[in-house]
Design an enzyme around this catalytic site. Sequence first.
Site, mmCIF file in Angstrom:
data_model
loop_
_atom_site.group_PDB
_atom_site.id
_atom_site.type_symbol
_atom_site.label_atom_id
_atom_site.label_comp_id
_atom_site.label_asym_id
_atom_site.label_seq_id
_atom_site.Cartn_x
_atom_site.Cartn_y
_atom_site.Cartn_z
ATOM 1 N N LYS A 157 0.877 -1.180 0.000
ATOM 2 C CA LYS A 157 0.000 0.000 0.000
ATOM 3 C C LYS A 157 0.909 1.222 0.000
ATOM 4 O O LYS A 157 1.108 1.893 1.020
ATOM 5 C CB LYS A 157 -0.938 -0.049 1.214
ATOM 6 C CG LYS A 157 -2.172 0.819 1.051
ATOM 7 C CD LYS A 157 -3.195 0.476 2.118
ATOM 8 C CE LYS A 157 -4.321 1.494 2.162
ATOM 9 N NZ LYS A 157 -5.119 1.602 0.944
HETATM 10 N N1 PY5 Z 1 -7.686 -2.057 -3.008
HETATM 11 C C1 PY5 Z 1 -7.137 -0.835 -2.998
HETATM 12 C C2 PY5 Z 1 -6.403 -0.349 -4.189
HETATM 13 C C3 PY5 Z 1 -7.260 -0.023 -1.863
HETATM 14 O O1 PY5 Z 1 -6.716 1.193 -1.843
HETATM 15 C C4 PY5 Z 1 -7.986 -0.504 -0.746
HETATM 16 C C5 PY5 Z 1 -8.153 0.349 0.469
HETATM 17 C C6 PY5 Z 1 -8.539 -1.789 -0.813
HETATM 18 C C7 PY5 Z 1 -8.366 -2.540 -1.959
HETATM 19 C C8 PY5 Z 1 -9.280 -2.393 0.345
HETATM 20 O O2 PY5 Z 1 -8.390 -2.719 1.369
HETATM 21 P P1 PY5 Z 1 -8.834 -2.741 2.898
HETATM 22 O O3 PY5 Z 1 -10.034 -3.598 2.958
HETATM 23 O O4 PY5 Z 1 -7.684 -3.345 3.602
HETATM 24 O O5 PY5 Z 1 -9.118 -1.343 3.288
HETATM 25 N N2 PY5 Z 1 -8.191 1.722 0.203
HETATM 26 C C9 PY5 Z 1 -8.074 2.716 1.222
HETATM 27 C C10 PY5 Z 1 -9.194 2.622 2.250
HETATM 28 O O6 PY5 Z 1 -9.018 3.153 3.326
HETATM 29 C C11 PY5 Z 1 -8.047 4.081 0.595
HETATM 30 C C12 PY5 Z 1 -9.275 4.466 -0.163
HETATM 31 C C13 PY5 Z 1 -9.368 5.904 -0.514
HETATM 32 O O7 PY5 Z 1 -10.235 2.023 1.985
#
Ligand code: PY5
Length: 307
Positions: A157
């Site tokens: 990330k």
């Molecule tokens: N894929 C991507 C590219 C992501 O950025 C995120 C989370 C996920 C999947 C989902 O991962 P998790 O379930 O661990 O959150 N994105 C961040 C979030 O806080 C940033 C979004 C603006 O959801």
Amino acid sequence: MAVLRKAPWIWVDGELKPWDEAKIHILTHALHYGTGVFEGIRAYADGDKLYVFRLKDHIKRLFESAKIYFLDIPYSLDDLYQATVKLLKANGLVEDCYIRPIAFRGYGYIGLNPLNSPIHVAIAAFPFGKYLASRGVRCCTSSWRRIPSYALPPQAKACGNYINSVLAKVEALKAGYDEAVMLDDKGYVSEGSGENIFIVRNGVIYTPPVYSDILEGITRASVIEMACRLGYRVVERPIARTELYICDEAFFTGTAAEVTPILSVDDRTIGTGEEGPITNRIRRLFENIVRGKIKEYRKWLTEVKIK
Ligand code: PY5
């Protein structure tokens, strides 16, 4: 312009700083080259306490992202866990919050080698509501492919990765959609700009595997565990673009997105055009879990007493 709602404090390199004083230098390496890693975490308010969802798992992933980039975070996992709790207590907010830890290369050197630039760590936490519309979203397939892991690993990330997501998100918004679905370099479904994706066909739940260049979402892992425990079959396998058009249900998962139904993809209505029954069951269970209402899932929550 959308503006964040401020909180009193931001944790920066071991101390709490007033929100407006948490600043960085213009020549910060990460600002120029994206050399940082971050997390997104949610905390849910319940009376005078907050439930932080899978805090340890998020911090663990922060360290894993950092390891990929030789970014040696000068704190332990427990330090950052305690720092987050301390910050939430200091802020004193008893409303739903978003927590954003970030570790990045600071001011020091303008060349690409990051290894001699200082490493900074900060944690912000602020009030935050819905990220995507709860009734569901209309999506398009992005013309931008998800960055392949042989070029830039989506499993980390890392700040720089998100310029790929930004291209897809802006393209979708300008075309009148709410969100983009990105394909991997082979043309299989990868994920949304900031969410993992699931589809349902004939009662079976499918989601793309890690080798479809996804971030291994913590919400994704949670939903897989929840769905299996509910008795559904969950299969990780490559998903063809056209399966999005003919599936019975589809939904996104993510910290920001939580569980969000997908109502259409490329103007093909999914199912009835409203949230499907399996999505509904999983979403409601998720919403109860994060608010501490389901005993067997309390293990995912860190309870922080605010007042
Ligand atoms: N894929 C991507 C590219 C992501 O950025 C995120 C989370 C996920 C999947 C989902 O991962 P998790 O379930 O661990 O959150 N994105 C961040 C979030 O806080 C940033 C979004 C603006 O959801």
